[in-house]
Scaffold this motif. Sequence first.
Motif, PDB file in Angstrom:
ATOM      1  N   TYR A 155       5.113  15.697 -11.688  1.00  0.00           N
ATOM      2  CA  TYR A 155       4.167  14.348 -11.275  1.00  0.00           C
ATOM      3  C   TYR A 155       4.811  12.995 -11.986  1.00  0.00           C
ATOM      4  CZ  TYR A 155       0.733  10.849 -10.427  1.00  0.00           C
ATOM      5  OH  TYR A 155       0.020   9.918  -9.952  1.00  0.00           O
ATOM      6  N   LEU A 178       7.938   8.206 -11.031  1.00  0.00           N
ATOM      7  CA  LEU A 178       8.492   6.918 -11.324  1.00  0.00           C
ATOM      8  C   LEU A 178       9.886   6.616 -10.711  1.00  0.00           C
ATOM      9  CD1 LEU A 178       7.011   7.032 -15.091  1.00  0.00           C
ATOM     10  CD2 LEU A 178       6.153   5.993 -12.753  1.00  0.00           C
ATOM     11  N   ALA A 236       9.246   5.390  -7.218  1.00  0.00           N
ATOM     12  CA  ALA A 236       8.777   4.134  -7.451  1.00  0.00           C
ATOM     13  C   ALA A 236       9.649   3.212  -7.762  1.00  0.00           C
ATOM     14  CB  ALA A 236       7.523   4.009  -8.161  1.00  0.00           C
ATOM     15  N   LYS A 285       0.431  16.699  -3.314  1.00  0.00           N
ATOM     16  CA  LYS A 285      -0.739  15.779  -2.790  1.00  0.00           C
ATOM     17  C   LYS A 285      -0.944  14.620  -3.567  1.00  0.00           C
ATOM     18  CE  LYS A 285      -5.251  16.680  -1.579  1.00  0.00           C
ATOM     19  NZ  LYS A 285      -6.470  17.255  -1.445  1.00  0.00           N
ATOM     20  N   GLN A 286      -0.672  14.826  -4.978  1.00  0.00           N
ATOM     21  CA  GLN A 286      -0.765  13.677  -5.701  1.00  0.00           C
ATOM     22  C   GLN A 286       0.392  12.470  -5.430  1.00  0.00           C
ATOM     23  OE1 GLN A 286      -1.648  15.336  -9.786  1.00  0.00           O
ATOM     24  NE2 GLN A 286      -2.668  13.530 -10.108  1.00  0.00           N
ATOM     25  N   ASP A 297      -0.367  10.669  -2.365  1.00  0.00           N
ATOM     26  CA  ASP A 297      -1.362   9.604  -2.551  1.00  0.00           C
ATOM     27  C   ASP A 297      -0.706   8.516  -3.061  1.00  0.00           C
ATOM     28  OD1 ASP A 297      -3.534  10.846  -1.108  1.00  0.00           O
ATOM     29  OD2 ASP A 297      -3.738  11.984  -2.699  1.00  0.00           O
ATOM     30  N   PHE A 298       0.025   8.585  -4.457  1.00  0.00           N
ATOM     31  CA  PHE A 298       0.722   7.683  -5.011  1.00  0.00           C
ATOM     32  C   PHE A 298       1.780   7.061  -4.043  1.00  0.00           C
ATOM     33  CE2 PHE A 298       4.162   5.759  -7.480  1.00  0.00           C
ATOM     34  CZ  PHE A 298       3.259   5.305  -8.467  1.00  0.00           C
ATOM     35  N   ALA A 310       1.452   6.551  -0.657  1.00  0.00           N
ATOM     36  CA  ALA A 310       0.942   5.712   0.153  1.00  0.00           C
ATOM     37  C   ALA A 310       0.446   4.499  -0.386  1.00  0.00           C
ATOM     38  CB  ALA A 310      -0.250   6.580   0.686  1.00  0.00           C
ATOM     39  N   GLY A 311       0.020   4.398  -1.787  1.00  0.00           N
ATOM     40  CA  GLY A 311      -0.490   3.278  -2.226  1.00  0.00           C
ATOM     41  C   GLY A 311       0.715   2.304  -2.559  1.00  0.00           C
ATOM     42  N   LEU A 312       1.797   2.875  -2.756  1.00  0.00           N
ATOM     43  CA  LEU A 312       3.161   2.418  -3.163  1.00  0.00           C
ATOM     44  C   LEU A 312       3.477   1.592  -1.810  1.00  0.00           C
ATOM     45  CD1 LEU A 312       5.287   2.189  -5.641  1.00  0.00           C
ATOM     46  CD2 LEU A 312       6.144   4.377  -4.482  1.00  0.00           C
ATOM     47  N   PHE A 365       1.871   0.999   0.630  1.00  0.00           N
ATOM     48  CA  PHE A 365       0.816   0.071   1.441  1.00  0.00           C
ATOM     49  C   PHE A 365       0.770  -1.391   0.617  1.00  0.00           C
ATOM     50  CE2 PHE A 365      -3.324  -2.172   2.286  1.00  0.00           C
ATOM     51  CZ  PHE A 365      -3.559  -1.256   3.618  1.00  0.00           C
ATOM     52  N   ALA A 366       0.820  -1.262  -0.715  1.00  0.00           N
ATOM     53  CA  ALA A 366       1.127  -2.654  -1.388  1.00  0.00           C
ATOM     54  C   ALA A 366       2.315  -3.479  -1.006  1.00  0.00           C
ATOM     55  CB  ALA A 366       1.482  -2.419  -3.000  1.00  0.00           C
ATOM     56  N   ARG A 367       3.404  -2.875  -0.591  1.00  0.00           N
ATOM     57  CA  ARG A 367       4.465  -3.627  -0.021  1.00  0.00           C
ATOM     58  C   ARG A 367       4.727  -3.809   1.631  1.00  0.00           C
ATOM     59  NH1 ARG A 367       9.056  -4.934  -3.901  1.00  0.00           N
ATOM     60  NH2 ARG A 367       8.037  -5.182  -5.541  1.00  0.00           N
ATOM     61  N   ARG A 368       3.660  -3.594   2.415  1.00  0.00           N
ATOM     62  CA  ARG A 368       3.707  -3.323   3.690  1.00  0.00           C
ATOM     63  C   ARG A 368       5.032  -2.538   4.153  1.00  0.00           C
ATOM     64  NH1 ARG A 368      -0.231  -7.558   5.231  1.00  0.00           N
ATOM     65  NH2 ARG A 368      -0.883  -8.710   3.534  1.00  0.00           N
ATOM     66  N   TYR A 370     -12.560   8.274   1.313  1.00  0.00           N
ATOM     67  CA  TYR A 370     -10.966   8.185   1.080  1.00  0.00           C
ATOM     68  C   TYR A 370     -10.708   6.892   1.717  1.00  0.00           C
ATOM     69  CZ  TYR A 370      -6.085   8.565   0.301  1.00  0.00           C
ATOM     70  OH  TYR A 370      -4.900   8.385   0.089  1.00  0.00           O
ATOM     71  N   ARG A 420      -3.782  -6.622  -2.592  1.00  0.00           N
ATOM     72  CA  ARG A 420      -2.512  -7.092  -1.909  1.00  0.00           C
ATOM     73  C   ARG A 420      -2.553  -8.571  -1.630  1.00  0.00           C
ATOM     74  NH1 ARG A 420      -0.574  -3.757   3.465  1.00  0.00           N
ATOM     75  NH2 ARG A 420      -1.984  -5.266   4.431  1.00  0.00           N
ATOM     76  N   GLN A 455      -7.780  11.296  -5.718  1.00  0.00           N
ATOM     77  CA  GLN A 455      -6.836  10.714  -4.624  1.00  0.00           C
ATOM     78  C   GLN A 455      -6.947   9.310  -4.663  1.00  0.00           C
ATOM     79  OE1 GLN A 455      -8.329  13.231  -1.112  1.00  0.00           O
ATOM     80  NE2 GLN A 455      -6.237  12.812  -0.797  1.00  0.00           N
ATOM     81  N   ASP A 465      -4.727   8.157  -7.716  1.00  0.00           N
ATOM     82  CA  ASP A 465      -3.321   8.205  -7.413  1.00  0.00           C
ATOM     83  C   ASP A 465      -3.108   7.091  -6.463  1.00  0.00           C
ATOM     84  OD1 ASP A 465      -2.876  10.375  -9.281  1.00  0.00           O
ATOM     85  OD2 ASP A 465      -3.630  11.828  -7.343  1.00  0.00           O
ATOM     86  N   PHE A 466      -3.581   6.895  -5.654  1.00  0.00           N
ATOM     87  CA  PHE A 466      -3.433   5.725  -4.397  1.00  0.00           C
ATOM     88  C   PHE A 466      -3.405   4.298  -5.150  1.00  0.00           C
ATOM     89  CE2 PHE A 466      -4.076   2.381  -1.556  1.00  0.00           C
ATOM     90  CZ  PHE A 466      -3.440   2.673  -0.506  1.00  0.00           C
ATOM     91  N   GLY A 471      -0.159   3.813  -7.378  1.00  0.00           N
ATOM     92  CA  GLY A 471       1.091   3.430  -6.314  1.00  0.00           C
ATOM     93  C   GLY A 471       0.895   2.124  -6.114  1.00  0.00           C
ATOM     94  N   LEU A 472      -0.263   1.458  -5.903  1.00  0.00           N
ATOM     95  CA  LEU A 472      -0.355   0.328  -5.270  1.00  0.00           C
ATOM     96  C   LEU A 472      -0.161  -0.764  -6.627  1.00  0.00           C
ATOM     97  CD1 LEU A 472      -1.920  -0.868  -2.872  1.00  0.00           C
ATOM     98  CD2 LEU A 472      -4.222  -0.583  -4.008  1.00  0.00           C
ATOM     99  N   PHE A 504       1.667  -0.085  -9.346  1.00  0.00           N
ATOM    100  CA  PHE A 504       2.931   0.041  -9.580  1.00  0.00           C
ATOM    101  C   PHE A 504       3.983  -0.790  -8.644  1.00  0.00           C
ATOM    102  CE2 PHE A 504       7.136   1.743 -10.686  1.00  0.00           C
ATOM    103  CZ  PHE A 504       7.026   2.227 -11.950  1.00  0.00           C
ATOM    104  N   ALA A 505       3.852  -0.794  -7.488  1.00  0.00           N
ATOM    105  CA  ALA A 505       4.556  -1.479  -6.401  1.00  0.00           C
ATOM    106  C   ALA A 505       4.671  -2.948  -6.844  1.00  0.00           C
ATOM    107  CB  ALA A 505       3.933  -1.256  -5.099  1.00  0.00           C
ATOM    108  N   ARG A 506       3.424  -3.514  -7.274  1.00  0.00           N
ATOM    109  CA  ARG A 506       3.352  -4.821  -7.375  1.00  0.00           C
ATOM    110  C   ARG A 506       3.180  -5.272  -9.204  1.00  0.00           C
ATOM    111  NH1 ARG A 506       1.405  -8.858  -3.001  1.00  0.00           N
ATOM    112  NH2 ARG A 506       2.315  -7.488  -1.528  1.00  0.00           N
TER     113      ARG A 506
END
Lengths: 68, 68
Positions: free
Chosen positions: A10, A14, A17, A39-40, A43-44, A46-48, A50-53, B10, B21, B40, B43-44, B47-48, B50-52
Amino acid sequence: MVKTLRPQNYNEVLYVAHYFRKGVTVLMDLSDLSHDEAKQLVDFAAGLVFARRGALGRVDRRLFLLQP
Amino acid sequence: MVKTLRPQNYNEVLYVAHYFRKGVTVLMDLSDLSHDEAKQLVDFAAGLVFARRGALGRVDRRLFLLQP
């Protein structure tokens, strides 16, 4: 340029990222992870993304493409 | 300004992402989710954030603060 990364656990998300945040497209290969860890990471990621479009695509069952 | 959100499933992580964002600090209350769903979302959120280059803090067992 596409950076291919194959995390072994996991924490290695990094690296994914790190490259993604620099604007590099990352091909994330989750073949070496357990189902739960994979899965984790998804999800990570997905967030990454999403934050940067950016965009997250599933290339294969265990293979994901992260586009900044 | 802090936006407090209490996702019911979710998919509602999208509201969290939406505010974050835009640069809004989000207090994410996961009290209404199952253990698996909550995991979940964390984790999302990781990522969110971390990206920013933001910060993710655990305020309470089910309460997280996302700072852009």
